[in-house]
Structures are given as C-alpha cells and as structure tokens.
Design a protein around this motif. Structure first.
Motif, PDB file in Angstrom:
ATOM      1  N   ASN A  70      39.034   4.512   1.471  1.00  0.00           N
ATOM      2  CA  ASN A  70      38.862   3.909   3.003  1.00  0.00           C
ATOM      3  C   ASN A  70      37.166   4.329   3.243  1.00  0.00           C
ATOM      4  O   ASN A  70      36.918   5.233   2.367  1.00  0.00           O
ATOM      5  CB  ASN A  70      40.217   5.079   3.758  1.00  0.00           C
ATOM      6  CG  ASN A  70      40.865   4.386   3.397  1.00  0.00           C
ATOM      7  OD1 ASN A  70      41.247   3.204   3.126  1.00  0.00           O
ATOM      8  ND2 ASN A  70      41.931   5.171   4.228  1.00  0.00           N
ATOM      9  N   SER A  71      36.936   3.850   3.940  1.00  0.00           N
ATOM     10  CA  SER A  71      34.928   4.501   4.783  1.00  0.00           C
ATOM     11  C   SER A  71      35.367   3.406   5.746  1.00  0.00           C
ATOM     12  O   SER A  71      35.706   2.520   5.845  1.00  0.00           O
ATOM     13  CB  SER A  71      34.124   3.536   3.229  1.00  0.00           C
ATOM     14  OG  SER A  71      33.314   3.287   4.097  1.00  0.00           O
ATOM     15  N   THR A  72      34.573   4.274   6.585  1.00  0.00           N
ATOM     16  CA  THR A  72      34.044   3.304   8.314  1.00  0.00           C
ATOM     17  C   THR A  72      32.901   3.688   7.526  1.00  0.00           C
ATOM     18  O   THR A  72      31.996   1.924   8.154  1.00  0.00           O
ATOM     19  CB  THR A  72      34.018   4.646   9.264  1.00  0.00           C
ATOM     20  OG1 THR A  72      35.914   4.850   9.130  1.00  0.00           O
ATOM     21  CG2 THR A  72      34.122   4.297  10.151  1.00  0.00           C
ATOM     22  N   ARG A  73      31.703   4.954   7.940  1.00  0.00           N
ATOM     23  CA  ARG A  73      30.428   4.728   8.138  1.00  0.00           C
ATOM     24  C   ARG A  73      29.653   3.740   6.425  1.00  0.00           C
ATOM     25  O   ARG A  73      28.946   2.672   7.556  1.00  0.00           O
ATOM     26  CB  ARG A  73      29.682   5.574   7.659  1.00  0.00           C
ATOM     27  CG  ARG A  73      29.696   6.498   9.403  1.00  0.00           C
ATOM     28  CD  ARG A  73      30.279   7.809   9.012  1.00  0.00           C
ATOM     29  NE  ARG A  73      31.413   8.349   8.539  1.00  0.00           N
ATOM     30  CZ  ARG A  73      32.332   8.897   9.453  1.00  0.00           C
ATOM     31  NH1 ARG A  73      32.113   8.354  10.560  1.00  0.00           N
ATOM     32  NH2 ARG A  73      33.838   8.262   9.050  1.00  0.00           N
ATOM     33  N   THR A  74      29.888   3.970   5.193  1.00  0.00           N
ATOM     34  CA  THR A  74      29.293   3.366   4.832  1.00  0.00           C
ATOM     35  C   THR A  74      29.252   2.434   3.868  1.00  0.00           C
ATOM     36  O   THR A  74      28.736   1.286   4.079  1.00  0.00           O
ATOM     37  CB  THR A  74      29.612   4.386   2.936  1.00  0.00           C
ATOM     38  OG1 THR A  74      30.078   5.949   3.325  1.00  0.00           O
ATOM     39  CG2 THR A  74      28.946   4.440   1.939  1.00  0.00           C
ATOM     40  N   ARG A 123      32.857   2.103  -4.429  1.00  0.00           N
ATOM     41  CA  ARG A 123      33.258   3.822  -3.974  1.00  0.00           C
ATOM     42  C   ARG A 123      34.857   3.791  -4.858  1.00  0.00           C
ATOM     43  O   ARG A 123      35.476   2.740  -4.537  1.00  0.00           O
ATOM     44  CB  ARG A 123      33.573   3.888  -2.405  1.00  0.00           C
ATOM     45  CG  ARG A 123      34.759   4.868  -2.059  1.00  0.00           C
ATOM     46  CD  ARG A 123      34.562   5.314  -0.905  1.00  0.00           C
ATOM     47  NE  ARG A 123      33.234   5.727  -0.053  1.00  0.00           N
ATOM     48  CZ  ARG A 123      33.191   6.387   0.975  1.00  0.00           C
ATOM     49  NH1 ARG A 123      33.932   6.182   2.098  1.00  0.00           N
ATOM     50  NH2 ARG A 123      32.140   6.620   1.093  1.00  0.00           N
ATOM     51  N   HIS A 151      27.205  10.850  -3.875  1.00  0.00           N
ATOM     52  CA  HIS A 151      27.129   9.460  -2.854  1.00  0.00           C
ATOM     53  C   HIS A 151      25.661   9.565  -2.333  1.00  0.00           C
ATOM     54  O   HIS A 151      25.756  10.644  -1.366  1.00  0.00           O
ATOM     55  CB  HIS A 151      28.296  10.220  -1.695  1.00  0.00           C
ATOM     56  CG  HIS A 151      28.388   9.726  -0.480  1.00  0.00           C
ATOM     57  ND1 HIS A 151      27.845   8.502  -0.560  1.00  0.00           N
ATOM     58  CD2 HIS A 151      29.402   9.393   0.728  1.00  0.00           C
ATOM     59  CE1 HIS A 151      28.306   7.515   0.490  1.00  0.00           C
ATOM     60  NE2 HIS A 151      29.310   8.417   1.154  1.00  0.00           N
ATOM     61  N   GLN A 154      24.265   8.667   0.998  1.00  0.00           N
ATOM     62  CA  GLN A 154      24.579   9.950   2.505  1.00  0.00           C
ATOM     63  C   GLN A 154      23.716  10.310   1.983  1.00  0.00           C
ATOM     64  O   GLN A 154      22.640  11.080   3.141  1.00  0.00           O
ATOM     65  CB  GLN A 154      25.971  10.459   1.892  1.00  0.00           C
ATOM     66  CG  GLN A 154      26.464  11.258   2.827  1.00  0.00           C
ATOM     67  CD  GLN A 154      26.848  10.796   4.485  1.00  0.00           C
ATOM     68  OE1 GLN A 154      27.379  10.040   4.777  1.00  0.00           O
ATOM     69  NE2 GLN A 154      25.712  11.238   5.478  1.00  0.00           N
ATOM     70  N   PRO A 278      27.959  14.626   7.812  1.00  0.00           N
ATOM     71  CA  PRO A 278      27.976  13.017   7.336  1.00  0.00           C
ATOM     72  C   PRO A 278      29.023  12.354   7.739  1.00  0.00           C
ATOM     73  O   PRO A 278      28.875  11.909   7.691  1.00  0.00           O
ATOM     74  CB  PRO A 278      28.605  13.739   5.698  1.00  0.00           C
ATOM     75  CG  PRO A 278      28.657  14.958   5.533  1.00  0.00           C
ATOM     76  CD  PRO A 278      28.395  16.163   6.412  1.00  0.00           C
ATOM     77  N   GLY A 279      30.187  12.865   8.514  1.00  0.00           N
ATOM     78  CA  GLY A 279      31.915  12.560   8.582  1.00  0.00           C
ATOM     79  C   GLY A 279      32.919  11.728   7.534  1.00  0.00           C
ATOM     80  O   GLY A 279      31.904  11.720   6.737  1.00  0.00           O
ATOM     81  N   PRO A 280      33.543  11.671   7.873  1.00  0.00           N
ATOM     82  CA  PRO A 280      33.792  12.067   9.502  1.00  0.00           C
ATOM     83  C   PRO A 280      33.951  13.522   9.908  1.00  0.00           C
ATOM     84  O   PRO A 280      34.322  14.235   8.573  1.00  0.00           O
ATOM     85  CB  PRO A 280      35.967  11.086   8.923  1.00  0.00           C
ATOM     86  CG  PRO A 280      35.089  10.779   7.957  1.00  0.00           C
ATOM     87  CD  PRO A 280      34.689  11.240   7.477  1.00  0.00           C
TER      88      PRO A 280
HETATM   89  N1   CP Z   1      30.395  10.243   5.220  1.00  0.00           N
HETATM   90  C1   CP Z   1      30.315   8.993   4.719  1.00  0.00           C
HETATM   91  O1   CP Z   1      30.953   8.103   3.604  1.00  0.00           O
HETATM   92  O2   CP Z   1      31.694   8.045   5.579  1.00  0.00           O
HETATM   93  P1   CP Z   1      33.045   6.978   4.951  1.00  0.00           P
HETATM   94  O3   CP Z   1      34.068   7.796   4.341  1.00  0.00           O
HETATM   95  O4   CP Z   1      33.187   7.138   6.572  1.00  0.00           O
HETATM   96  O5   CP Z   1      32.262   5.811   4.856  1.00  0.00           O
END
Ligand code: CP
Length: 321
Positions: A70-74, A123, A151, A154, A278-280
């Motif tokens: 899963n990922s939001t940002r990347t 990923r 990463h 990031q 870096p989030g989340p």
């Molecule tokens: N920082 C980062 O990689 O966030 P995601 O997992 O949401 O992509």
C-alpha cells in the motif's frame, strides 16, 4: 510568469553526468548525482509553486506504478509527477492481477513492459525486488521502497526539504528517530545525508537501533532527550508494526514516554529545529499533533517536494531521447 519554453530552457538536456538507467538506491549514487537530482527538483518545485503547469518533457513516454504494498504518498506523487511531465501513467494492482493464477513476479513485469512501458516504478515487500527487475527488463526501474532496504526518492525528498530550509547539508546534525531497524527511509537518508556532509544520529530503543548501525558511519543513541539540544533536524520515523514479528518495546505508552516529539521536548530543542516525518505518521506515537502541525514542521513541504523530486528522477531516467 515563466513559460514552458523558459522552464525547458532552464532544465536543459539531461547532463552527461547522469548515465544511469535505473534508480535502485542512494547507496550507489555519488554526491554529484544526488546534487544533480536536487538541483533539477528545485526547478520543478518552482514550477509547482507557480500553479503546477504541465511541461511537455516526457510526451510519448509511459510510466507504470507496479506496487505490491500500500501507498498514499509515493504512488500518488509518482503519478502526478509523470502527468505533469506529459507522460502517460498506468497503475498495476497486485490483488486483482493474474499473480493469483500463479504468474511470477518477473513474468508479470515483463508482460506489462511489453505493452510499451518506459519506466517501471516498483514497490515490494521483498528487499532486492526492483534490482531483480532491473536485471530482467529493458525499461528503467525505480525503487519506490523494497522491504526495509531502501526508499531512494523518500531519502531525496527529505534531503531536498532540509536543503530548502537550511541551504546546505554540510555540518548539519540530523537525527533519525524511531524504528530504524525496519526503516528503508532510514537507510536511504543515511547514504544521502552522509554523502552531502551531514552528521547523522540514529536514535530509538536498543531493540530498534543495533550498535552495528555505527558501521555505516552514524552515531547511535538511545535517549532522545540527550540529543535534543544539538540536533538541527529531527526526522521522526513511523513505528512499522506491520513488519515486526514481536513488539520491540513493552508498550506503545512506554515508547511514547521516551520518544514522542511533543511541545515539551520541542522547547528543549534548538529554537530553529526542523521537524520532518516521512509519513504516514501515527499521531501521538512518533509526534504529537501540535508539533506535527506546528510552525517548525515541514511535513507537508516534504510531500510537495516529493512530486518535484519524482519529476526530476523521471526526467533524468526517461528524458534522454
Ligand atoms: N512515505 C511513504 O513512502 O509513504 P507511502 O507509504 O504512503 O507511499
């Protein structure tokens, strides 16, 4: 306001310094290559700040997000970055793919590549997966996070954010705090930060910060309170419960007592300390909401810089022809 022609002129053509087909980690990049990415990303950041106009730098190219985690940002920012450069984008969803019928990882990637993909953004929970694809595909491969290994984008966006706020990395003390053991972000940060001249501290419970990290040329520390007065940047890493077979500390409450960055700790840090994550983020575990959303936090700046860094990386990988 700069026109598209002005921006393309400022970008120039891909410099001869950049000869790589893949971006697999910051470990293998030189300081000059990292600086080149950051310099190009700074141009793209200015473009985003002026309203995010599209630039036809990658028209006709196709970028595929091949995400097995899963990922939001990347994932979102790679898609946005590709579209802002005029490329087509494709999203692969592992759960609804023919992997469930026994197709291998490499066959899956080769079949997607055969549809005309120029850049595969990967990923995967297994370290080395992007490296394996880079040996089996003709297109460019970008590591978007491989297990607890690296990463790179990031790391680049974290470093870009520090450079944006502090001007240079040279001589800065940057602390990576929290789940170092399971953090691909920590590894990419360490390689990149050290190459650009920063002093790096890794800080967290001893179960998450082995003394062997010192072999990478970083300082190991187990007390956040001890290092607070001398750090310029705090990068607060998420506790990755999903990667831990057993809990590495007795309770989240105890972890929070020792390592949560809150307003009381902020008052004991340097007045201009920069807060990154870096989030989340787990609010109340790595950082309290008032600090995460406060004036010293650059967390959302990191996210914006993520689009700019990924535009720079995609342009370098696919912008040669
Ligand atoms: N920082 C980062 O990689 O966030 P995601 O997992 O949401 O992509």
């Amino acid at each position: 306001m700069a026109t598209e022609t002005d921006i393309l002129q400022e970008l120039g053509s891909v410099p001869s310094l950049w000869t790589r087909r893949h971006l697999l980690g910051l470990e293998e990049l030189t300081a000059e290559e990292i600086t080149l990415i950051l310099d190009k990303a700074a141009i793209f950041r200015r473009v985003l700040d002026r309203g995010g106009r599209k630039i036809a730098a990658l028209t006709g190219k196709t970028c595929c997000n091949l995400f097995f985690e899963n990922s939001t940002r990347t994932k979102t920012s790679f898609s946005l970055a590709a579209r802002r450069l005029g490329a087509d984008t494709l999203d692969f969803t592992a759960s609804s793919s023919s992997l469930s019928k026994g197709e291998t990882f490499i066959d899956t990637a080769k079949n997607i590549e055969a549809m005309g993909v120029d850049v595969m953004i990967v990923r995967h929970q297994t370290p080395g997966s992007p490296h394996l694809l880079s040996q089996n595909l003709k297109c460019s491969v970008i590591n978007a996070g491989d297990g607890a290994h690296e990463h790179p984008t990031q790391g680049l966006l974290d470093i870009m954010t520090i450079r944006q706020h502090r001007g240079s990395l040279k001589g800065l003390t940057v602390a990576l705090v929290g789940d170092i053991l399971f953090s691909r972000t920590a590894r990419s940060n360490i390689w990149g930060l050290k190459k650009l001249g920063a002093h790096v501290i890794v800080c967290g419970p001893s179960t998450l910060v082995s003394r062997r990290w010192a072999e990478l040329g970083v300082e190991c520390c187990y007390s956040l309170d001890d290092i607070l007065p001398r750090v310029d940047v705090l990068n607060l890493l998420r506790i990755q419960f999903e990667r831990q077979a057993t809990r590495p500390f007795p309770s989240v409450r105890e972890y929070a007592h020792l390592y949560t960055m809150d307003s009381e700790r902020l008052a004991r840090a340097k007045p201009d300390v920069l807060i990154l994550a870096p989030g989340p983020i787990n609010r109340g575990v790595e950082v309290t909401p008032d600090v995460a959303d406060g004036p010293q936090s650059a967390i959302l700046d990191q996210v914006t810089n993520g689009v700019a860094v990924r535009m720079a990386v995609l342009w370098l990988m696919a912008g040669r022809t």
